[in-house]
Scaffold this motif. Sequence first.
Motif, PDB file in Angstrom:
ATOM      1  N   VAL A 156      -3.270   1.644   7.984  1.00  0.00           N
ATOM      2  CA  VAL A 156      -2.899   1.028   9.346  1.00  0.00           C
ATOM      3  C   VAL A 156      -1.754   1.518   9.427  1.00  0.00           C
ATOM      4  N   MET A 182       3.427  -8.786  11.431  1.00  0.00           N
ATOM      5  CA  MET A 182       3.826  -7.731  10.444  1.00  0.00           C
ATOM      6  C   MET A 182       5.490  -7.299  10.438  1.00  0.00           C
ATOM      7  N   SER A 183       5.890  -6.296  10.108  1.00  0.00           N
ATOM      8  CA  SER A 183       7.323  -5.772   9.982  1.00  0.00           C
ATOM      9  C   SER A 183       7.807  -5.985  11.389  1.00  0.00           C
ATOM     10  N   ARG A 189       2.221 -10.809   6.986  1.00  0.00           N
ATOM     11  CA  ARG A 189       1.782  -9.600   6.158  1.00  0.00           C
ATOM     12  C   ARG A 189       2.807  -8.370   6.277  1.00  0.00           C
ATOM     13  N   VAL A 190       3.935  -8.142   5.310  1.00  0.00           N
ATOM     14  CA  VAL A 190       4.982  -7.468   5.547  1.00  0.00           C
ATOM     15  C   VAL A 190       5.080  -6.004   4.639  1.00  0.00           C
ATOM     16  N   GLY A 191       5.049  -4.937   5.181  1.00  0.00           N
ATOM     17  CA  GLY A 191       5.043  -3.542   4.456  1.00  0.00           C
ATOM     18  C   GLY A 191       6.462  -3.044   4.675  1.00  0.00           C
ATOM     19  N   MET A 225      -7.313 -14.391  10.859  1.00  0.00           N
ATOM     20  CA  MET A 225      -6.365 -13.145  10.837  1.00  0.00           C
ATOM     21  C   MET A 225      -6.654 -12.311  11.985  1.00  0.00           C
ATOM     22  N   LYS A 267       0.904  -1.471  -0.049  1.00  0.00           N
ATOM     23  CA  LYS A 267       0.026   0.134   0.068  1.00  0.00           C
ATOM     24  C   LYS A 267       0.890   1.201  -0.082  1.00  0.00           C
TER      25      LYS A 267
END
Length: 242
Positions: A241, A209-210, A225-227, A172, A40
């Motif tokens: 988020v 996440m990260s 789920r890694v941004g 999730m 995103k």
Amino acid sequence: MTARQAELAANLDTLRARVAAAARAAGRDPGDITIIAVGKTFPAQDVASLVRLGVIDFGENRDQEASAKAAAVAAALPDATVRWHFVGQLQRNKTGSVAGYADVVHSLDRARLVDALARSAGRAGRRIDALIQIDLGSAAGPDGRGGAAPDDVVALAERIAELPALRLAGVMAVPPLDADPATAYARLADLAHRVRSVHPDAAAVSAGMSGDLEVAIAHGATHVRVGTALFGGRALVSDHVR
Ligand SMILES: *Cc1c(COP(=O)(O)O)cnc(C)c1O
């Protein structure tokens, strides 16, 4: 290779090593953990670069951005295998669009949304993997991240399992900002186990996440789920988020 491509490649190497180390530390097979690249705010070009580096799974949290990006990536790389994961809060009036490109929806948290997505998937002639997002609770009250109440999860799983256009894939959660991630992910693991005891194929646990993927993997995450760790920092946008 551009500087950006080199940066993404280096970040991906580091991330894969982190995931593998976390899996080994938990006595798990690194191959059992799927990295979802949550891009995103980053351009389709970055997604295309990661596809060329072997990434298959991509996540987005806003329909407008996701649909445009999915179309751009398909146009740029028509023969590539790409799986789109919708991970953000979803409104019923957006299910028609999401069903057009999403292979997996992680944020199903209420019956009316489940029914709407099933209708949209049916109309599109597609079968979508469905995860139930669970609200793990916050001491400060609801924090707007969505999710079904833990007590409602089994009934929601039942409903999804009855709909041929959806495949119940698992659960999730996004841990509350004020929660200890280990406590939150242990709670999620317990609920995942409850769903799996009734629906053995619903094995996905989308967590981590990260900042906390090691903790999530220690508690059974199958999908991280890694941004930020992959793409870099995001400019602050209120409806994203973090
Ligand atoms: C943005 C986002 C992520 C990735 O968060 P990072 O901390 O940047 O890794 C994961 N899950 C959801 C639902 C998100 O919206």
